[in-house]
Design a protein around this motif. Sequence first.
Motif, PDB file in Angstrom:
ATOM      1  N   SER A 218       0.835  -1.199   0.000  1.00 27.43           N
ATOM      2  CA  SER A 218       0.000   0.000   0.000  1.00 27.43           C
ATOM      3  C   SER A 218       0.871   1.250   0.000  1.00 27.43           C
ATOM      4  CB  SER A 218      -0.907   0.018   1.229  1.00 27.43           C
ATOM      5  OG  SER A 218      -1.540   1.282   1.358  1.00 27.43           O
ATOM      6  N   PRO A 219       0.500   2.262  -0.786  1.00 27.56           N
ATOM      7  CA  PRO A 219       1.240   3.527  -0.743  1.00 27.56           C
ATOM      8  C   PRO A 219       0.895   4.381   0.471  1.00 27.56           C
ATOM      9  CG  PRO A 219      -0.537   3.669  -2.351  1.00 27.56           C
ATOM     10  CD  PRO A 219      -0.524   2.250  -1.850  1.00 27.56           C
ATOM     11  N   ALA A 220      -0.146   4.005   1.236  1.00 29.55           N
ATOM     12  CA  ALA A 220      -0.535   4.775   2.428  1.00 29.55           C
ATOM     13  C   ALA A 220      -1.214   3.837   3.430  1.00 29.55           C
ATOM     14  CB  ALA A 220      -1.459   5.924   2.043  1.00 29.55           C
ATOM     15  N   PRO A 221      -0.461   2.894   4.009  1.00 30.04           N
ATOM     16  CA  PRO A 221      -1.089   1.916   4.910  1.00 30.04           C
ATOM     17  C   PRO A 221      -1.724   2.587   6.128  1.00 30.04           C
ATOM     18  CG  PRO A 221       1.319   1.805   5.023  1.00 30.04           C
ATOM     19  CD  PRO A 221       0.984   2.681   3.871  1.00 30.04           C
ATOM     20  N   GLY A 222      -2.916   2.138   6.458  1.00 30.53           N
ATOM     21  CA  GLY A 222      -3.604   2.641   7.638  1.00 30.53           C
ATOM     22  C   GLY A 222      -4.307   3.967   7.464  1.00 30.53           C
ATOM     23  N   ALA A 223      -4.288   4.535   6.271  1.00 28.32           N
ATOM     24  CA  ALA A 223      -4.946   5.827   6.050  1.00 28.32           C
ATOM     25  C   ALA A 223      -6.433   5.643   5.812  1.00 28.32           C
ATOM     26  CB  ALA A 223      -4.324   6.539   4.851  1.00 28.32           C
ATOM     27  N   GLY A 248     -12.070  16.724  10.372  1.00 26.85           N
ATOM     28  CA  GLY A 248     -12.450  15.964  11.560  1.00 26.85           C
ATOM     29  C   GLY A 248     -11.544  14.774  11.802  1.00 26.85           C
ATOM     30  N   LEU A 249     -11.132  14.119  10.735  1.00 20.40           N
ATOM     31  CA  LEU A 249     -10.226  12.980  10.877  1.00 20.40           C
ATOM     32  C   LEU A 249      -8.852  13.432  11.365  1.00 20.40           C
ATOM     33  CD1 LEU A 249     -11.188  11.006   7.645  1.00 20.40           C
ATOM     34  CD2 LEU A 249     -11.544  10.243   9.998  1.00 20.40           C
ATOM     35  N   ARG A 250      -8.399  14.566  10.853  1.00 20.97           N
ATOM     36  CA  ARG A 250      -7.119  15.088  11.311  1.00 20.97           C
ATOM     37  C   ARG A 250      -7.181  15.384  12.815  1.00 20.97           C
ATOM     38  NH1 ARG A 250      -6.899  19.257   8.241  1.00 20.97           N
ATOM     39  NH2 ARG A 250      -5.830  18.240   6.511  1.00 20.97           N
ATOM     40  N   ALA A 251      -8.301  15.933  13.283  1.00 21.22           N
ATOM     41  CA  ALA A 251      -8.452  16.204  14.716  1.00 21.22           C
ATOM     42  C   ALA A 251      -8.429  14.917  15.536  1.00 21.22           C
ATOM     43  CB  ALA A 251      -9.756  16.963  14.961  1.00 21.22           C
ATOM     44  N   ARG A 252      -8.783  13.795  14.920  1.00 24.00           N
ATOM     45  CA  ARG A 252      -8.757  12.495  15.599  1.00 24.00           C
ATOM     46  C   ARG A 252      -7.405  11.795  15.425  1.00 24.00           C
ATOM     47  NH1 ARG A 252     -13.855  13.797  14.310  1.00 24.00           N
ATOM     48  NH2 ARG A 252     -15.664  12.754  15.251  1.00 24.00           N
ATOM     49  N   GLY A 253      -6.483  12.443  14.761  1.00 30.02           N
ATOM     50  CA  GLY A 253      -5.166  11.863  14.574  1.00 30.02           C
ATOM     51  C   GLY A 253      -5.082  10.849  13.454  1.00 30.02           C
ATOM     52  N   ARG A 254      -6.017  10.905  12.507  1.00 32.88           N
ATOM     53  CA  ARG A 254      -6.062   9.937  11.415  1.00 32.88           C
ATOM     54  C   ARG A 254      -5.418  10.523  10.155  1.00 32.88           C
ATOM     55  NH1 ARG A 254      -6.994   6.272  14.967  1.00 32.88           N
ATOM     56  NH2 ARG A 254      -9.170   5.869  15.564  1.00 32.88           N
ATOM     57  N   ARG A 255      -4.564   9.745   9.521  1.00 30.97           N
ATOM     58  CA  ARG A 255      -4.048  10.143   8.226  1.00 30.97           C
ATOM     59  C   ARG A 255      -5.156   9.996   7.185  1.00 30.97           C
ATOM     60  NH1 ARG A 255       0.843   7.406   4.549  1.00 30.97           N
ATOM     61  NH2 ARG A 255       0.748   8.978   2.877  1.00 30.97           N
ATOM     62  N   THR A 256      -5.286  10.992   6.337  1.00 25.56           N
ATOM     63  CA  THR A 256      -6.348  10.991   5.327  1.00 25.56           C
ATOM     64  C   THR A 256      -5.720  11.205   3.952  1.00 25.56           C
ATOM     65  OG1 THR A 256      -7.868  11.973   6.935  1.00 25.56           O
ATOM     66  CG2 THR A 256      -8.519  12.042   4.624  1.00 25.56           C
ATOM     67  N   VAL A 257      -6.121  10.378   2.986  1.00 23.60           N
ATOM     68  CA  VAL A 257      -5.643  10.538   1.614  1.00 23.60           C
ATOM     69  C   VAL A 257      -6.851  10.649   0.693  1.00 23.60           C
ATOM     70  CG1 VAL A 257      -3.562   9.216   2.134  1.00 23.60           C
ATOM     71  CG2 VAL A 257      -5.520   8.052   1.086  1.00 23.60           C
ATOM     72  N   LEU A 292      -4.208   0.962  -6.682  1.00 26.49           N
ATOM     73  CA  LEU A 292      -5.497   1.292  -6.073  1.00 26.49           C
ATOM     74  C   LEU A 292      -5.968   0.154  -5.185  1.00 26.49           C
ATOM     75  CD1 LEU A 292      -7.932   3.210  -5.859  1.00 26.49           C
ATOM     76  CD2 LEU A 292      -8.918   2.011  -7.823  1.00 26.49           C
ATOM     77  N   SER A 293      -5.847  -1.066  -5.681  1.00 27.91           N
ATOM     78  CA  SER A 293      -6.255  -2.224  -4.906  1.00 27.91           C
ATOM     79  C   SER A 293      -5.455  -2.322  -3.616  1.00 27.91           C
ATOM     80  CB  SER A 293      -6.074  -3.490  -5.747  1.00 27.91           C
ATOM     81  OG  SER A 293      -6.476  -4.641  -5.044  1.00 27.91           O
ATOM     82  N   ALA A 294      -4.138  -2.091  -3.701  1.00 21.99           N
ATOM     83  CA  ALA A 294      -3.300  -2.145  -2.509  1.00 21.99           C
ATOM     84  C   ALA A 294      -3.653  -1.036  -1.526  1.00 21.99           C
ATOM     85  CB  ALA A 294      -1.835  -2.053  -2.916  1.00 21.99           C
ATOM     86  N   LEU A 295      -3.934   0.165  -2.049  1.00 25.39           N
ATOM     87  CA  LEU A 295      -4.309   1.283  -1.194  1.00 25.39           C
ATOM     88  C   LEU A 295      -5.585   0.965  -0.423  1.00 25.39           C
ATOM     89  CD1 LEU A 295      -3.908   4.277  -0.318  1.00 25.39           C
ATOM     90  CD2 LEU A 295      -5.315   4.914  -2.290  1.00 25.39           C
ATOM     91  N   VAL A 296      -6.581   0.440  -1.127  1.00 22.04           N
ATOM     92  CA  VAL A 296      -7.853   0.115  -0.488  1.00 22.04           C
ATOM     93  C   VAL A 296      -7.691  -1.037   0.499  1.00 22.04           C
ATOM     94  CG1 VAL A 296     -10.172  -0.812  -0.920  1.00 22.04           C
ATOM     95  CG2 VAL A 296      -9.269   1.039  -2.344  1.00 22.04           C
ATOM     96  N   ALA A 297      -6.970  -2.073   0.099  1.00 21.62           N
ATOM     97  CA  ALA A 297      -6.799  -3.239   0.973  1.00 21.62           C
ATOM     98  C   ALA A 297      -6.080  -2.881   2.264  1.00 21.62           C
ATOM     99  CB  ALA A 297      -6.043  -4.337   0.231  1.00 21.62           C
ATOM    100  N   GLY A 298      -5.172  -1.883   2.199  1.00 23.66           N
ATOM    101  CA  GLY A 298      -4.415  -1.501   3.385  1.00 23.66           C
ATOM    102  C   GLY A 298      -4.981  -0.321   4.134  1.00 23.66           C
ATOM    103  N   ALA A 299      -6.156   0.156   3.741  1.00 22.54           N
ATOM    104  CA  ALA A 299      -6.725   1.357   4.353  1.00 22.54           C
ATOM    105  C   ALA A 299      -7.378   1.051   5.694  1.00 22.54           C
ATOM    106  CB  ALA A 299      -7.748   1.986   3.409  1.00 22.54           C
ATOM    107  N   THR A 318     -12.327  -4.221   3.635  1.00 24.44           N
ATOM    108  CA  THR A 318     -11.875  -2.973   4.243  1.00 24.44           C
ATOM    109  C   THR A 318     -13.084  -2.212   4.769  1.00 24.44           C
ATOM    110  OG1 THR A 318      -9.990  -2.829   2.739  1.00 24.44           O
ATOM    111  CG2 THR A 318     -10.710  -0.781   3.781  1.00 24.44           C
ATOM    112  N   PRO A 319     -13.056  -1.730   5.998  1.00 22.42           N
ATOM    113  CA  PRO A 319     -14.196  -0.955   6.504  1.00 22.42           C
ATOM    114  C   PRO A 319     -14.538   0.197   5.563  1.00 22.42           C
ATOM    115  CG  PRO A 319     -12.684  -1.470   8.294  1.00 22.42           C
ATOM    116  CD  PRO A 319     -12.002  -1.896   7.022  1.00 22.42           C
ATOM    117  N   SER A 320     -15.819   0.482   5.454  1.00 23.55           N
ATOM    118  CA  SER A 320     -16.234   1.513   4.512  1.00 23.55           C
ATOM    119  C   SER A 320     -17.446   2.269   5.026  1.00 23.55           C
ATOM    120  CB  SER A 320     -16.568   0.891   3.148  1.00 23.55           C
ATOM    121  OG  SER A 320     -17.703   0.051   3.226  1.00 23.55           O
TER     122      SER A 320
END
Length: 383
Positions: A218-223, A248-257, A292-299, A318-320
Amino acid sequence: MSPGPPDRPRTHPLVGAAPGTPPPAAPGGSGIPGSAGGPVTGDPVHPPAADPVRGGPHRVGGDGSGIPRVLVLRALGLGDLLTGVPALRALRRAYPGHELVLAAPAELAPVAAATGAVDRLLPAAEPGRAVPRTLDWTGPPPDVAVDLHGNGPPSHRLLTRLRPRRLLAFAHPGTPEVDGPPWYAEEHERERWCRLLRAYGIDADPADLRLPHPQTPSPAPGAVVLHPGAGAPSRCWPVERYAAVAEGLRARGRRTVVTGGADEADLVARLAKLADLPDTDVFGGGLPYDRLSALVAGARAVVSGDTGIAHLAVAHATPSVTLFGPVPPSRWGPPPHPRHRALWHPGPDGDPHGRRTDPALLRITPDAVLGALDALDAPEEAP
């Protein structure tokens, strides 16, 4: 995704079982924003079986010389193909000695390969989700042709011009020679095509949706992935609201892409600017499928409208959080599972191909989306 076009035609008489199935149960799905409903029965993955004809796993490629062929028509988009995976796998199991050829847009070849069900992709597409005018089919007629594209004369006639030995398709008054099961407009897309096959004696499981985990990192794991685009403006939530979710996600400490298709560069750039995202968190221009598949799978989660990336999240477990309007989740929503939230305000259907954001979609607020994301995190963080 939007509903498939009410479709399509026919000229050559069929050989096939006379189907007769009762109407389906009323479609599921909650009318309350925030949840898609109860537990899922399972997320099976049927791996590619050894091919008794070619002696190896099914791959996209080859010419089918000397091998009977099944031709499947689904010349639509990414989400359409992913909702059709259970039907494709059912056909693969039903015809293990046949080459399974999928008529679909050429860019979906990597997705078709990932399903483990398709041997060869026959490039086929038409603007506006229409039925292709012709198919570049060569060699003998298909042993079996399967209409997973629509429900009427245009797609029927496209396939019967190839003179298949057997056609599996829904009935339509415009093509009375097609002895298929009835079409139900309110049916969920996954169940629709499985029911079609069951009517012909082919067992199909609508829960068989999962794809193998991609090998690409993933190019952004956990985002948290925000995808503001969709196939039509009517299914695009305002970009300013996506920016509020990012804040709002940034305020929760979440990386967002943010991601977007090849023709959505302006939309992605606008969201990135409003949300003050660094270039490293902007994935515009239409990522290749493997990335894209890797990004989604690792999100950590995917937030989008009713479009292909939402179905890719389902395929990778992946949660959605999916924002619905003008079409309800009872027809295109995720399976009922706590990791998927379908936000929807009940009301009359709108135009899934319309040029303005649907009023039902506008009733969804950034706070509702953030609340749904918080609810996704809650089970993981509970003692």
